[in-house]
Enzyme design. Structure first.
Site, mmCIF file in Angstrom:
data_model
loop_
_atom_site.group_PDB
_atom_site.id
_atom_site.type_symbol
_atom_site.label_atom_id
_atom_site.label_comp_id
_atom_site.label_asym_id
_atom_site.label_seq_id
_atom_site.Cartn_x
_atom_site.Cartn_y
_atom_site.Cartn_z
ATOM 1 N NE ARG A 139 -2.672 -1.345 3.246
ATOM 2 C CZ ARG A 139 -3.449 -1.635 4.269
ATOM 3 N NH1 ARG A 139 -4.750 -1.669 4.135
ATOM 4 N NH2 ARG A 139 -2.928 -1.890 5.446
ATOM 5 C CD GLU A 150 3.210 -6.552 13.148
ATOM 6 O OE1 GLU A 150 2.685 -5.453 13.308
ATOM 7 O OE2 GLU A 150 3.522 -6.987 12.029
#
Length: 188
Positions: free
Chosen positions: A81, A118
């Site tokens: 993005r 993560e």
């Protein structure tokens, strides 16, 4: 970088308590609980891309200090993005772009660097035969900082000067200090 759009929901503070609800974008961003895994609240910014893109680009430009764009030769677009925001900004500002991509998407020669997410590991690549430029990194969300730090390190290793990073949303409690200033529209 959608996996970086998450915060832990396993603390005493609800995500809705962390948000600056004064900004109109928070009314448009969708929070998806338990995505991509249980205990994570995902901030879905795609509704902003559907019908508020001009406002988002205006807000990103307004987040930069006056005069900084005069120091920028090109935008460092971080997959995926970050490509959207950097492309729109580059068109509006008349700046070029450097792409920071997932492996195997750019023609050689490339430099690459692995980093932790993560939820696992990933790698970024960039062409390393470009002339040195002053770069403003652009991405959607700064969470743990792994992707943006890797983008910074790749640019530095290719003799570019990174003057800062621009993100729509900064999840400040998930990362430490960044080596250059981070400019943002929204923070949690």
């Amino acid at each position: 970088m959608s996996s970086n759009a998450a915060i832990s929901a396993n603390n005493d503070t609800k995500p809705s308590d962390l948000l600056n609800t004064d900004h109109q974008f928070w009314q448009i961003i969708r929070t998806v609980p338990d995505f991509p895994k249980v205990g994570i609240d995902f901030y879905d910014i795609t509704p902003l891309l559907r019908s508020h893109i001009n406002e988002v680009i205006d807000a990103l430009i307004a987040a930069l200090p006056e005069g900084l764009l005069d120091e920028v030769d090109c935008l460092g677009a971080v997959e995926a993005r970050g490509f959207v925001f950097a492309s729109l900004l580059a068109g509006r500002l008349g700046k070029g772009m450097i792409l920071l991509r997932k492996p195997g998407k750019l023609p050689p020669p490339v430099a690459n660097k692995a980093y932790a997410l993560e939820y696992g590991k990933d790698t970024l690549e960039m062409q390393n035969n470009l002339p040195p430029e002053r770069v403003l990194l652009v991405d959607d969300i700064l969470a743990t900082g792994g992707t943006l730090t890797t983008a910074y390190e790749l640019c530095q290793s290719a003799s570019h000067t990174v003057v800062g990073a621009l993100v729509l949303l900064d999840l400040v409690d998930l990362h430490g200090d960044f080596p250059v200033p981070v400019y943002t529209v929204l923070k949690t």
